[in-house]
Design a protein around this motif. Structure first.
Motif, PDB file in Angstrom:
ATOM      1  N   VAL A   1      72.862  -8.215  62.217  1.00 49.64           N
ATOM      2  CA  VAL A   1      74.080  -7.417  62.338  1.00 49.64           C
ATOM      3  C   VAL A   1      75.282  -8.138  61.746  1.00 49.64           C
ATOM      4  O   VAL A   1      76.055  -7.558  60.970  1.00 49.64           O
ATOM      5  N   GLN A   2      75.460  -9.419  62.084  1.00 49.53           N
ATOM      6  CA  GLN A   2      76.649 -10.141  61.626  1.00 49.53           C
ATOM      7  C   GLN A   2      76.703 -10.229  60.114  1.00 49.53           C
ATOM      8  O   GLN A   2      77.756  -9.989  59.499  1.00 49.53           O
ATOM      9  N   GLN A   3      75.576 -10.553  59.483  1.00 52.07           N
ATOM     10  CA  GLN A   3      75.554 -10.648  58.023  1.00 52.07           C
ATOM     11  C   GLN A   3      75.828  -9.289  57.384  1.00 52.07           C
ATOM     12  O   GLN A   3      76.584  -9.188  56.404  1.00 52.07           O
ATOM     13  N   PHE A   4      75.249  -8.240  57.945  1.00 51.48           N
ATOM     14  CA  PHE A   4      75.452  -6.907  57.382  1.00 51.48           C
ATOM     15  C   PHE A   4      76.914  -6.482  57.490  1.00 51.48           C
ATOM     16  O   PHE A   4      77.501  -5.986  56.519  1.00 51.48           O
ATOM     17  N   LEU A   5      77.525  -6.663  58.657  1.00 50.43           N
ATOM     18  CA  LEU A   5      78.917  -6.247  58.835  1.00 50.43           C
ATOM     19  C   LEU A   5      79.850  -7.046  57.933  1.00 50.43           C
ATOM     20  O   LEU A   5      80.837  -6.509  57.414  1.00 50.43           O
ATOM     21  N   GLN A   6      79.543  -8.317  57.742  1.00 44.62           N
ATOM     22  CA  GLN A   6      80.367  -9.123  56.846  1.00 44.62           C
ATOM     23  C   GLN A   6      80.262  -8.601  55.407  1.00 44.62           C
ATOM     24  O   GLN A   6      81.272  -8.533  54.694  1.00 44.62           O
ATOM     25  N   LYS A   7      79.053  -8.231  55.003  1.00 44.78           N
ATOM     26  CA  LYS A   7      78.875  -7.673  53.661  1.00 44.78           C
ATOM     27  C   LYS A   7      79.650  -6.373  53.490  1.00 44.78           C
ATOM     28  O   LYS A   7      80.147  -6.070  52.401  1.00 44.78           O
ATOM     29  N   GLU A   8      79.762  -5.604  54.577  1.00 42.44           N
ATOM     30  CA  GLU A   8      80.468  -4.323  54.519  1.00 42.44           C
ATOM     31  C   GLU A   8      81.971  -4.478  54.734  1.00 42.44           C
ATOM     32  O   GLU A   8      82.703  -3.483  54.708  1.00 42.44           O
ATOM     33  N   GLY A   9      82.426  -5.715  54.991  1.00 42.10           N
ATOM     34  CA  GLY A   9      83.854  -5.947  55.179  1.00 42.10           C
ATOM     35  C   GLY A   9      84.374  -5.493  56.526  1.00 42.10           C
ATOM     36  O   GLY A   9      85.579  -5.228  56.674  1.00 42.10           O
ATOM     37  N   ILE A  10      83.515  -5.424  57.526  1.00 41.71           N
ATOM     38  CA  ILE A  10      83.919  -5.015  58.875  1.00 41.71           C
ATOM     39  C   ILE A  10      84.140  -6.268  59.714  1.00 41.71           C
ATOM     40  O   ILE A  10      83.226  -7.070  59.900  1.00 41.71           O
ATOM     41  N   GLY A  11      85.347  -6.451  60.228  1.00 41.24           N
ATOM     42  CA  GLY A  11      85.701  -7.696  60.906  1.00 41.24           C
ATOM     43  C   GLY A  11      85.527  -7.687  62.408  1.00 41.24           C
ATOM     44  O   GLY A  11      86.033  -8.580  63.090  1.00 41.24           O
ATOM     45  N   THR A  12      84.835  -6.713  62.975  1.00 36.85           N
ATOM     46  CA  THR A  12      84.610  -6.665  64.420  1.00 36.85           C
ATOM     47  C   THR A  12      83.868  -7.922  64.869  1.00 36.85           C
ATOM     48  O   THR A  12      82.854  -8.283  64.266  1.00 36.85           O
ATOM     49  N   PRO A  13      84.335  -8.609  65.913  1.00 33.17           N
ATOM     50  CA  PRO A  13      83.645  -9.828  66.371  1.00 33.17           C
ATOM     51  C   PRO A  13      82.202  -9.535  66.772  1.00 33.17           C
ATOM     52  O   PRO A  13      81.929  -8.504  67.398  1.00 33.17           O
ATOM     53  N   VAL A  14      81.304 -10.451  66.415  1.00 34.99           N
ATOM     54  CA  VAL A  14      79.886 -10.311  66.750  1.00 34.99           C
ATOM     55  C   VAL A  14      79.474 -11.486  67.630  1.00 34.99           C
ATOM     56  O   VAL A  14      79.763 -12.638  67.318  1.00 34.99           O
ATOM     57  N   ILE A  15      78.804 -11.186  68.731  1.00 36.84           N
ATOM     58  CA  ILE A  15      78.256 -12.209  69.621  1.00 36.84           C
ATOM     59  C   ILE A  15      76.736 -12.109  69.548  1.00 36.84           C
ATOM     60  O   ILE A  15      76.166 -11.057  69.855  1.00 36.84           O
ATOM     61  N   ASN A  16      76.087 -13.169  69.119  1.00 38.16           N
ATOM     62  CA  ASN A  16      74.638 -13.168  68.921  1.00 38.16           C
ATOM     63  C   ASN A  16      73.919 -13.736  70.141  1.00 38.16           C
ATOM     64  O   ASN A  16      74.259 -14.822  70.615  1.00 38.16           O
ATOM     65  N   ILE A  17      72.914 -13.007  70.625  1.00 28.84           N
ATOM     66  CA  ILE A  17      72.076 -13.485  71.734  1.00 28.84           C
ATOM     67  C   ILE A  17      70.623 -13.369  71.288  1.00 28.84           C
ATOM     68  O   ILE A  17      70.000 -12.316  71.441  1.00 28.84           O
ATOM     69  N   PRO A  18      70.066 -14.431  70.690  1.00 25.65           N
ATOM     70  CA  PRO A  18      68.684 -14.353  70.193  1.00 25.65           C
ATOM     71  C   PRO A  18      67.667 -14.391  71.313  1.00 25.65           C
ATOM     72  O   PRO A  18      67.992 -14.594  72.484  1.00 25.65           O
ATOM     73  N   GLY A  19      66.402 -14.225  70.921  1.00 21.84           N
ATOM     74  CA  GLY A  19      65.288 -14.212  71.866  1.00 21.84           C
ATOM     75  C   GLY A  19      64.377 -13.053  71.540  1.00 21.84           C
ATOM     76  O   GLY A  19      64.829 -12.025  71.011  1.00 21.84           O
ATOM     77  N   CYS A  20      63.102 -13.189  71.836  1.00 25.44           N
ATOM     78  CA  CYS A  20      62.163 -12.093  71.571  1.00 25.44           C
ATOM     79  C   CYS A  20      61.194 -11.970  72.752  1.00 25.44           C
ATOM     80  O   CYS A  20      60.147 -12.606  72.748  1.00 25.44           O
ATOM     81  N   PRO A  21      61.568 -11.126  73.762  1.00 28.80           N
ATOM     82  CA  PRO A  21      62.807 -10.356  73.829  1.00 28.80           C
ATOM     83  C   PRO A  21      63.948 -11.216  74.348  1.00 28.80           C
ATOM     84  O   PRO A  21      63.752 -12.352  74.746  1.00 28.80           O
TER      85      PRO A  21
END
Length: 440
Positions: free
Chosen positions: A193-213
């Protein structure tokens, strides 16, 4: 402070919904622990929750949207399994979950309309699960519109929901950097999500919580932090935009088998006596030393156990570089029960251990061939020719490094005292030494 935080109208609201004061305080303790805070912070967490939303009037809860990208819905299932205290009920009283493909009671036009109205109003949090798929012009994943008669791409759905959001919480490794969806050859061009939004120029803060699940306690902690602080930028994040309190220590740091690692006590085969004794699983491919998360502290299944305690090596499912889909946990860590990851040359995959044996064999063969060559040229009979004087010393007698009997011809400086010290024979006369040297 505890009384002030709990003996108010907020408790009336909670009790009406079946949540006891004790259960509420246990929730606050869980939130504090998941966030890496001490027990001293529990009353402050309770007071902040009460002041922010729990005691609020109807309809004033913090709006949230939960969107599914390319996922197996495992993170939603994980979040929905929270048990005691009844965190799921409390969360739904802290946030107003206006849209979720999996959890919403409504369906079709009504739920899509609720999402559209929430987005238009703004001031909400977006929870995004699953990878973003850019493949085939974004048509690798499509989403319904309000009417249900048309659809948009998954990329357009994310852009629409993220633009007006106060923050985006990317739950699960797929949402962070594509996860297993981004593993080679990645035909759908999955990314986070963060990489995609940055590519689209959207500056909304992103908080990443990894894990599967994803661990539901971590999601709970971040949701409460976002709601309490109101400004998501106040949450302390690390370089991967992960909550620092949750992802700045390795699993190895807090592993219950760490003592066996320090003592050199390892399990080399499943079913062995060493496994029965609970020794360290590092030789069986445990990725704990390189994976940063608090799995061994927060635990899973309502804090009952976790992977290593259950007897499995950590497979590093929390490894996810948000700006490198190729650095996903599957591609980095497979094969899971091998000590080393696969190396790739094009489509060819291989383990580094065979390569090391091949290189060792080549070096050994080269040394053998070199030995035969030395023997064939006679350089092994009597050793290399003696050099009476170094070339540098001969060319620069005024800066000579060595000391010679003759500054131009060289030769050792031999004295009777030195010979007597190093041999049991009587020293030769000077003229005999010179004569022997000239003979050689």
């Amino acid at each position: 402070m505890e009384d002030q935080a709990t003996l108010t109208g907020a408790m009336d609201v909670l009790e009406a919904r079946g949540v006891t004061r004790r259960g509420f305080m246990k929730l606050c303790a869980g939130v504090a622990a998941a966030a890496g805070l001490s027990q001293v912070a529990i009353p402050r967490v309770a007071e902040a929750i009460e002041k922010s939303v729990i005691g609020a009037t109807s309809g004033d809860l913090y709006p949230a949207i939960w969107i599914e990208g390319a996922s197996c819905t495992g993170c939603t299932e994980s979040f929905a399994q929270i048990e005691t205290p009844d965190v799921a009920s409390v969360v739904l009283d802290i946030i107003s979950l206006n849209y979720s493909e999996t959890l919403s009671a409504a369906a079709g036009h009504s739920v899509e309309e609720a999402k559209e109205q929430t987005i238009a109003a703004g001031n909400y949090i977006l929870i995004y699960e699953g990878a973003v798929l850019e493949g085939w012009g974004g048509h690798a994943l499509r989403a319904s519109t309000v009417s249900g008669e048309t659809s948009i791409t998954g990329c357009e759905a994310l852009i629409e929901a993220a633009t007006n959001a106060n923050a985006v919480v990317a739950v699960g490794s797929c949402a962070v950097n594509g996860g297993w969806m981004a593993a080679a050859p990645n035909p759908s061009k999955a990314l986070g999500v963060q990489q995609f939004l940055q590519k689209e120029g959207i500056g909304t803060p992103v908080i990443n919580i990894p894990g599967c699940p994803v661990n539901p306690e971590w999601v709970m902690s971040v949701l409460v932090d976002v709601v309490l602080m109101e400004d998501p930028s106040l949450i302390e994040l690390n370089g991967y935009n992960e909550p620092a309190a949750l992802f700045d220590q390795t699993i190895h740091d807090n592993c219950e088998r760490r003592g066996h690692f320090e003592n050199g006590e390892f399990v080399y085969q499943f079913g062995s006596e060493e496994e029965k004794l609970g020794y360290c699983l590092y030789p069986l491919g445990c990725r704990g030393p390189q994976t940063k998360s608090l799995c061994g502290v927060t635990l899973w299944n309502n804090r009952r156990s976790w992977c290593v305690q259950a007897g499995s090596p950590c497979i590093g499912c929390c490894e996810a570089d948000p700006f490198n889909p190729g650095d996903n946990w599957v591609e980095v860590n497979t094969p899971f029960y091998s000590r080393f990851r696969d190396l790739n040359i094009g489509d060819l995959k291989f383990q580094p251990e065979p390569v090391a044996w091949v290189v060792t064999g080549i070096v050994a063969l080269a040394l053998v061939i070199h030995g035969f060559g030395m023997k064939a040229t006679g350089r092994m009979d009597g050793g290399a020719d003696f050099e009476p004087i170094r070339k540098w010393d001969k060319d620069h007698p005024e800066k000579s490094i060595g000391v010679y009997a003759n500054p131009e011809e060289g030769g050792p400086v031999v004295t009777p005292e030195l010979i007597k010290k190093n041999t049991h024979r009587a020293p030769k006369a000077d003229d005999e030494v010179v004569a022997d040297y000239e003979e050689e």
